[in-house]
Design an enzyme around this catalytic site. Structure first.
Site, mmCIF file in Angstrom:
data_model
loop_
_atom_site.group_PDB
_atom_site.id
_atom_site.type_symbol
_atom_site.label_atom_id
_atom_site.label_comp_id
_atom_site.label_asym_id
_atom_site.label_seq_id
_atom_site.Cartn_x
_atom_site.Cartn_y
_atom_site.Cartn_z
ATOM 1 N N SER A 292 14.664 -12.007 39.133
ATOM 2 C CA SER A 292 13.660 -12.510 40.211
ATOM 3 C C SER A 292 13.634 -12.129 41.634
ATOM 4 O O SER A 292 14.667 -11.896 42.112
ATOM 5 C CB SER A 292 13.758 -14.173 39.826
ATOM 6 O OG SER A 292 13.372 -15.081 40.647
ATOM 7 N N TYR B 295 20.108 -21.841 39.988
ATOM 8 C CA TYR B 295 18.511 -20.806 38.795
ATOM 9 C C TYR B 295 18.984 -19.449 39.406
ATOM 10 O O TYR B 295 19.072 -18.677 39.002
ATOM 11 C CB TYR B 295 17.443 -21.623 39.133
ATOM 12 C CG TYR B 295 16.387 -20.440 38.204
ATOM 13 C CD1 TYR B 295 16.782 -20.227 36.957
ATOM 14 C CD2 TYR B 295 15.844 -19.811 39.291
ATOM 15 C CE1 TYR B 295 16.127 -19.072 36.807
ATOM 16 C CE2 TYR B 295 14.568 -18.981 38.843
ATOM 17 C CZ TYR B 295 14.909 -18.722 37.656
ATOM 18 O OH TYR B 295 14.151 -17.292 37.191
ATOM 19 N N LYS C 209 20.905 -15.671 38.522
ATOM 20 C CA LYS C 209 19.708 -14.330 37.986
ATOM 21 C C LYS C 209 20.388 -12.918 38.578
ATOM 22 O O LYS C 209 21.172 -11.754 38.636
ATOM 23 C CB LYS C 209 18.446 -14.626 38.739
ATOM 24 C CG LYS C 209 17.534 -15.417 37.579
ATOM 25 C CD LYS C 209 17.009 -14.329 36.437
ATOM 26 C CE LYS C 209 16.575 -15.746 35.451
ATOM 27 N NZ LYS C 209 16.518 -15.272 34.270
#
Ligand code: NAD
Ligand code: WQD
Length: 338
Positions: free
Chosen positions: A124, A149, A153
Site C-alpha cells: 500500500s 495496518y 504492510k
C-alpha cells in the site's frame, strides 16, 4: 499449473480471479471468508463461465497450506489475504499483526517448503508515510506508517526483502496500491464493505443510493486547491491488470521489485463528490467535519516505473471508475446480501 489467490473472495481478489480465469489460468482461491462472501466467487463463475477451486482456509494454518500445495501444482501466489481497516487496526493491533504479518510468514514458509517462489504481495502507498513531495516514486524511502495496518504492510515488505536477499530462488513483487475503487463493468461484482464504510467512494455510493444520509468530509483546511484531501483513485480492473503484468515479468527475474500502482493523477474529496453526482444523477449530501486522525493532505503516485518495467498503465478515468461503482451499487444496494 495454477495460480493461488489468497483473499480471492474479497474485493480486489475477486476481480483478480475473474481476470485470471478469463486469461486462461487455473485458479485456486484460499480465503477464510472473514471479510467476504462466497457469493462473489459464484458471480465470478457466472461471468467467466468457469470456476476457481475454492478452499475455505486461513493463511495462518500451516497444515491447510501444506495440503493445498501438495494437492495443487502452484506456479504463482497472489497474496491479497489480510485485514485492512485502519481504525480496527488501532483498536486491535495484535489481531492485525497476527493476521497480516504472521499470516504472511506462514504463507512464505509453506511456499518455500513446496518449492513455490513466485509471489505478488498487496502492499500500500501507506508505507511511504507522510512528508514526501508529490508525486510519490518508488525511490523514496518508506516512512513511518500512521497506524498498525500500515505498519503491518511495511513489516511484510521488510520480511520479503530479507527473504529474497537470503535465498535467490525468490521472485517477489511488492505492489503499492494507491486508492482502488470501482467495480467490474458488469455490475455483478464490486466492493461490499462490512458496516459503515471507512473509505470515501463506497460511502458516497451508499449516500447516493439512499442507504446513508450524509457524507462527512474530513477537513476542508488542508493545503490543497480546495482544502480537502487529494488522492490517486485507481480502477480495480486496472489494478488487477497490473498484477497480471507483474506476474509475467516475475517469470524472468529474481529478487524483489517494487512498483506503484496508481494513475499519477489526484482528485480532491469535493471533486469526487461532484463527479459522482454527475455520473449518477443523484444528489450527494455532505457536511464538513473535523480532519480524520492520521490522514495526509495529498497522496498520488508517480507511475512511471510500472509503465517502463511492466508495460502497464492505468487506462480507465474517473468517470469510468465512478460509473462502474454506481452500476454495482444500484444493482446491489445491500452488496452481496441482496
Ligand atoms: P478485502 O477485505 O475485500 O479482501 C481480503 C480478503 O482476505 C477477504 O476476502 C478476507 O476474507 C480474506 N482474509 C483475511 N484474512 C485472511 C486469512 N488470515 N486467511 C485467509 N483469508 C483471509 O480487501 P481488499 O480491498 O480486496 O484488499 C486486498 C489486499 O489489498 C489486502 O491485503 C489489503 O490490505 C490490500 N490493499 C487494499 C487497499 C484498498 O484500499 N482496498 C489498498 C492498499 C492495499
Ligand atoms: C480518501 C479521502 C479522507 C471517508 C485508506 C487507507 C490506506 C489504503 C486505502 C489500504 C481522504 C476523505 C474519507 C469519508 C472523507 N488502504 N474521506 N470522508 O485514507 O486515502 O486510504 O484506504 O492500504 O491505507 O488509509 O482512503 O477512501 O478512506 O479517504 O472525507 O467518509 O477521502 O479524509 O482525504 P485513504 P479513504
Amino acid at each position: 499449473m495454477a495460480v493461488l489467490v489468497t483473499g480471492g473472495a474479497g474485493y480486489i481478489g475477486s476481480h483478480m480471479v475473474l481476470t485470471l480465469l478469463e486469461a486462461g489460468h487455473e485458479v485456486v482461491v484460499l480465503d477464510n471468508l472473514s471479510n467476504a462472501s462466497q457469493e462473489s466467487l459464484r458471480r465470478v463463475e457466472l461471468l467467466a463461465g468457469k470456476a476457481p477451486v475454492f478452499i475455505k482456509g486461513d493463511i495462518r494454518d500451516r497444515h491447510c497450506l501444506d495440503a493445498l500445495f501438495a494437492e495443487h501444482s502452484i506456479s504463482d501466489v497472489l497474496h491479497f489475504a489480510g485485514l485492512k481497516s485502519v481504525g480496527e487496526s488501532v483498536a486491535e493491533p495484535l489481531r492485525y499483526y497476527e493476521n497480516n504479518v504472521a499470516g504472511s510468514l506462514t504463507l512464505c514458509q509453506a511456499m518455500a517448503a513446496a518449492g513455490v517462489y513466485r509471489l505478488v504481495f498487496s502492499s500500500s502507498a501507506t508505507v511511504y508515510g507522510d512528508g514526501h513531495p508529490m508525486p510519490i516514486h518508488e525511490g523514496l524511502p518508506t516512512g513511518r506508517p500512521a497506524n498498525p495496518y500500515g505498519h503491518s504492510k511495511l513489516m511484510v515488505e521488510d520480511v520479503l526483502r530479507d527473504l529474497a536477499k537470503a535465498d535467490e530462488h525468490w521472485s517477489i513483487a511488492l505492489l503499492r496500491y494507491f486508492n482502488p475503487v470501482g467495480a467490474h463493468e458488469s455490475g455483478r461484482i464490486g466492493e461490499d464493505p462490512n458496516g459503515i464504510p471507512n473509505n470515501l467512494v463506497p460511502f458516497i455510493a451508499q449516500v447516493a443510493v439512499g442507504r446513508r444520509d450524509t457524507l462527512s468530509v474530513f477537513g476542508n483546511d488542508y493545503p490543497t486547491p480546495d482544502g480537502t484531501g487529494v488522492r490517486d483513485y485507481i480502477h480495480v480492473m486496472d489494478l488487477v491488470d497490473g498484477h497480471l503484468a507483474a506476474m509475467q515479468v516475475l517469470t524472468s527475474q529474481r529478487g524483489v521489485s517494487t512498483w506503484n500502482l496508481g494513475t499519477g493523477r489526484g482528485y480532491s474529496v469535493l471533486e469526487m463528490i461532484k463527479a459522482f453526482e454527475t455520473v449518477s444523477g443523484q444528489h450527494v449530501s455532505y457536511k464538513v467535519a473535523d480532519r480524520r486522525e492520521g490522514d495526509v493532505a495529498e497522496c498520488w503516485a508517480d507511475p512511471t516505473l510500472a509503465r517502463q518495467e511492466l508495460g502497464w498503465e492505468a487506462m480507465r478515468g474517473l468517470e469510468e471508475m465512478l460509473a462502474d461503482t454506481w452500476r454495482w451499487q444500484q444493482a446491489n444496494p445491500q452488496g452481496y446480501s441482496d
